[in-house]
Design a protein around this motif. Structure first.
Motif, PDB file in Angstrom:
ATOM      1  N   TRP A 176       0.837  -1.196   0.000  1.00 13.27           N
ATOM      2  CA  TRP A 176       0.000   0.000   0.000  1.00 13.27           C
ATOM      3  C   TRP A 176       0.875   1.251   0.000  1.00 13.27           C
ATOM      4  O   TRP A 176       0.640   2.182  -0.769  1.00 13.27           O
ATOM      5  CB  TRP A 176      -0.921  -0.018   1.223  1.00 13.27           C
ATOM      6  CG  TRP A 176      -1.923   1.077   1.216  1.00 13.27           C
ATOM      7  CD1 TRP A 176      -3.174   1.044   0.693  1.00 13.27           C
ATOM      8  CD2 TRP A 176      -1.756   2.406   1.735  1.00 13.27           C
ATOM      9  NE1 TRP A 176      -3.796   2.256   0.862  1.00 13.27           N
ATOM     10  CE2 TRP A 176      -2.946   3.109   1.503  1.00 13.27           C
ATOM     11  CE3 TRP A 176      -0.710   3.060   2.380  1.00 13.27           C
ATOM     12  CZ2 TRP A 176      -3.124   4.431   1.884  1.00 13.27           C
ATOM     13  CZ3 TRP A 176      -0.882   4.383   2.759  1.00 13.27           C
ATOM     14  CH2 TRP A 176      -2.082   5.051   2.514  1.00 13.27           C
ATOM     15  N   ALA A 208      -6.926   2.532   5.754  1.00 12.84           N
ATOM     16  CA  ALA A 208      -6.588   1.385   4.905  1.00 12.84           C
ATOM     17  C   ALA A 208      -6.084   0.201   5.714  1.00 12.84           C
ATOM     18  O   ALA A 208      -6.339  -0.950   5.353  1.00 12.84           O
ATOM     19  CB  ALA A 208      -5.538   1.799   3.876  1.00 12.84           C
ATOM     20  N   THR A 209      -5.365   0.461   6.805  1.00  3.94           N
ATOM     21  CA  THR A 209      -4.711  -0.625   7.534  1.00  3.94           C
ATOM     22  C   THR A 209      -5.290  -0.898   8.913  1.00  3.94           C
ATOM     23  O   THR A 209      -5.001  -1.923   9.512  1.00  3.94           O
ATOM     24  CB  THR A 209      -3.210  -0.330   7.721  1.00  3.94           C
ATOM     25  OG1 THR A 209      -3.061   0.851   8.508  1.00  3.94           O
ATOM     26  CG2 THR A 209      -2.522  -0.149   6.388  1.00  3.94           C
TER      27      THR A 209
END
Length: 104
Positions: free
Chosen positions: A9, A35-36
């Motif tokens: 990413w 996102a994580t």
């Protein structure tokens, strides 16, 4: 999220941002966290910090996939905003067109 996916990413994000990413950029920290699932630390009168993001950047620098440049934050009048330095990360020239992932 697995570390390999986080590195992928970050590398993809760096590929799309040619002038580099700043580790304390609020937009990057929030986007990375979404996102994580990494936690964000908020402090009064300071930028949000994400220790996971800093560790991932350090790992990519260690493996030679990303270059780190020291930068100081200044306001519009030329005064230093924070005495500590922040870092700007860019893809290493050797990685620009290759696809190499690390998971160590």
């Amino acid at each position: 999220m697995l570390s390999k996916s986080r590195y992928r990413w970050l590398l993809n994000r760096l590929r799309h941002q040619s002038d580099g990413l700043e580790e304390c950029g609020p937009d990057l920290v929030v986007e990375y966290s979404k996102a994580t699932g990494a936690p964000i630390l908020y402090r009064l009168n300071d930028y949000p910090r994400c220790p996971q993001l800093i560790r991932d950047f350090n790992k990519l620098v260690k493996h030679g996939l990303v270059m780190r440049k020291r930068s100081y934050l200044y306001d519009l009048n030329g005064f230093m905003v924070m005495p500590r330095a922040t870092h700007i990360y860019q893809l290493a020239p050797s990685v620009q067109n290759s696809i190499t992932w690390v998971d160590h």
